[in-house]
Scaffold this motif. Sequence first.
Motif, PDB file in Angstrom:
ATOM      1  N   ASN A 177       0.822  -1.219   0.000  1.00 52.72           N
ATOM      2  CA  ASN A 177       0.000   0.000   0.000  1.00 52.72           C
ATOM      3  C   ASN A 177       0.855   1.268   0.000  1.00 52.72           C
ATOM      4  O   ASN A 177       0.479   2.291  -0.571  1.00 52.72           O
ATOM      5  CB  ASN A 177      -1.003  -0.011   1.169  1.00 52.72           C
ATOM      6  N   GLU A 178       2.035   1.172   0.614  1.00 47.55           N
ATOM      7  CA  GLU A 178       2.944   2.334   0.585  1.00 47.55           C
ATOM      8  C   GLU A 178       3.505   2.548  -0.829  1.00 47.55           C
ATOM      9  O   GLU A 178       3.686   3.694  -1.257  1.00 47.55           O
ATOM     10  CB  GLU A 178       4.104   2.131   1.570  1.00 47.55           C
ATOM     11  N   ILE A 179       3.768   1.442  -1.516  1.00 49.40           N
ATOM     12  CA  ILE A 179       4.273   1.559  -2.898  1.00 49.40           C
ATOM     13  C   ILE A 179       3.204   2.238  -3.764  1.00 49.40           C
ATOM     14  O   ILE A 179       3.488   3.204  -4.481  1.00 49.40           O
ATOM     15  CB  ILE A 179       4.654   0.179  -3.484  1.00 49.40           C
ATOM     16  N   SER A 180       1.964   1.754  -3.661  1.00 47.42           N
ATOM     17  CA  SER A 180       0.882   2.358  -4.450  1.00 47.42           C
ATOM     18  C   SER A 180       0.735   3.839  -4.115  1.00 47.42           C
ATOM     19  O   SER A 180       0.569   4.673  -5.011  1.00 47.42           O
ATOM     20  CB  SER A 180      -0.448   1.648  -4.176  1.00 47.42           C
ATOM     21  N   GLY A 181       0.784   4.151  -2.830  1.00 42.04           N
ATOM     22  CA  GLY A 181       0.636   5.554  -2.401  1.00 42.04           C
ATOM     23  C   GLY A 181       1.722   6.434  -3.002  1.00 42.04           C
ATOM     24  O   GLY A 181       1.453   7.534  -3.499  1.00 42.04           O
ATOM     25  N   PHE A 182       2.953   5.934  -2.995  1.00 40.67           N
ATOM     26  CA  PHE A 182       4.066   6.690  -3.573  1.00 40.67           C
ATOM     27  C   PHE A 182       3.848   6.901  -5.070  1.00 40.67           C
ATOM     28  O   PHE A 182       4.016   8.002  -5.598  1.00 40.67           O
ATOM     29  CB  PHE A 182       5.382   5.948  -3.317  1.00 40.67           C
ATOM     30  N   LEU A 183       3.444   5.859  -5.759  1.00 43.68           N
ATOM     31  CA  LEU A 183       3.237   5.966  -7.218  1.00 43.68           C
ATOM     32  C   LEU A 183       2.117   6.978  -7.512  1.00 43.68           C
ATOM     33  O   LEU A 183       2.236   7.786  -8.445  1.00 43.68           O
ATOM     34  CB  LEU A 183       2.909   4.601  -7.829  1.00 43.68           C
ATOM     35  N   ASN A 184       1.058   6.935  -6.697  1.00 48.02           N
ATOM     36  CA  ASN A 184      -0.025   7.912  -6.891  1.00 48.02           C
ATOM     37  C   ASN A 184       0.471   9.346  -6.766  1.00 48.02           C
ATOM     38  O   ASN A 184       0.013  10.237  -7.476  1.00 48.02           O
ATOM     39  CB  ASN A 184      -1.136   7.674  -5.863  1.00 48.02           C
ATOM     40  N   SER A 185       1.421   9.547  -5.859  1.00 46.52           N
ATOM     41  CA  SER A 185       1.920  10.913  -5.639  1.00 46.52           C
ATOM     42  C   SER A 185       2.716  11.407  -6.846  1.00 46.52           C
ATOM     43  O   SER A 185       2.945  12.605  -6.998  1.00 46.52           O
ATOM     44  CB  SER A 185       2.794  10.951  -4.381  1.00 46.52           C
ATOM     45  N   LEU A 186       3.160  10.479  -7.728  1.00 49.51           N
ATOM     46  CA  LEU A 186       3.968  10.864  -8.892  1.00 49.51           C
ATOM     47  C   LEU A 186       3.127  11.112 -10.137  1.00 49.51           C
ATOM     48  O   LEU A 186       3.507  11.888 -11.000  1.00 49.51           O
ATOM     49  CB  LEU A 186       4.942   9.737  -9.252  1.00 49.51           C
ATOM     50  N   SER A 187       2.010  10.379 -10.226  1.00 48.06           N
ATOM     51  CA  SER A 187       1.303  10.365 -11.501  1.00 48.06           C
ATOM     52  C   SER A 187       0.361  11.537 -11.600  1.00 48.06           C
ATOM     53  O   SER A 187      -0.476  11.748 -10.739  1.00 48.06           O
ATOM     54  CB  SER A 187       0.523   9.065 -11.651  1.00 48.06           C
TER      55      SER A 187
END
Lengths: 189, 283
Positions: A177-187
């Motif tokens: 979930n942290e990985i997804s959250g980080f990716l969301n912050s980039l896109s």
Amino acid sequence: MKAYDAIVIGSSAGGMYALKNLIQGLKPGFRIPLIIVQHLSPHSDNYLAHFLDQLGILRVKEADERESIKPGHAYIAPPNFHLLIENDHTFSLTVEEKVNYARPSIDVLFETAAGVFRDRLIGIILTGANHDGANGIKSIRSFGGFTIAQNPATAESDIMPKAAIATGKIDKIWDINEISGFLNSLSNT
Amino acid sequence: MNTSENQDIDDSILQLELELLLEALVRQYGYDFRNYNKAHVKRRLLYRMQQLGLKSLSELQHHILHQSSTLAMILKDLSINVTEMYRDPSFYLSLRKEVIPLLRTYPYLRIWHAGCATGEEVYSFAILLKEEGLYDRSQIYATDFNTEVLDTAKKGIYPVSKIKEYTFNYQAAGGKNSFSDYYTARYDAARFDPELRKNIVFASHNLVTDSVFAETHLIICRNVLIYFDRSLQNKVLNLFNDSLIMGGFLGLGSKENIMFSTVQDQFLILNPNEKLFRKKIMK
């Protein structure tokens, strides 16, 4: 915030649900293309792409030879082929020898992607019971890309993320979930 | 670690060295890899460079031009020599069910395995022809540009360790007998029945630089086109088109296609999943 052109992901044992959770955690309209090697039996069909596509978050499909990489898509390496990235951001497929006993091999995807996307690439190693992907992580970092390993404590199989971490070239160790959250912050959706 | 600027310079030098090396191969030896997919070629050459303890592709080029042993190694690295018996059993099942009944109508058959590598798929199809009663009226041409892999193909001897998988594939491909009828196992080698070789001609042929050599009823070329760029794919598909009789068949690898190629209109799709095509009969 730094911009990224592509995200490469390697997963093996337990990968199907790790990938499902990761993609489900992404915002609808997520733009950065995902390129995925999941170790599968050579005789498997395209079930994985279908399964992840049905989540409805990204358009998920098997990568075709010479296909162009497009935003909002996730591409899965077809079973029994290596997946490589060309300079013009298209896919190549090969049937050369297995690498780390695997075809597709995570290292082959990561190493060719690293040379093409350079510091605009993110590499992620998820659950798995072998060492594939560790060399690929080193390549990505040598070109200035960003590297992530799934937290071994919460991975179904911890060998692959541990091997990636042991290279000393992993930037972040995170739960899915942290990985997804980080990716969301980039896109930029 | 390099700064980004140094890396840009390194990258453009690497690109130049790669192009020069490929130019050297074609100008000195006639082997043309310039229209192969670059990611694959670059990966294989860099691997060989590291294995030989060399620092650059220029150094590797020097070795290629001055030592024949290095050339042989490079040809092996760049040729496609990974194959298996009945690779993708469903392809062979479909050949058996959809193509064989039509081939049966011809009094004499010419079959071309293009890019046959070490020959596993050639023997696979020879067995299939035997079981269908067509072998004795068939002439099979099995070609590759790499004479070293052709030597292996001619011998028809494969590791026993692979036999379990091949037996599974054979059965899944609709095999009618016991697979062990076709080979003798000795120590760790399985030697395929020399009778299977009777109507096979193994010959050197380069799809990139050589031309039509026979008029054939069926061409099987699997997992070769994926290594080529679009222009070379078109060139080779045109060569196949010119080498087939009207109504002849073409079987490609599971990820290959004639769609979007310049011969697209010359063929009918016989089985889209198994990539089986039939050349149209033009009046």
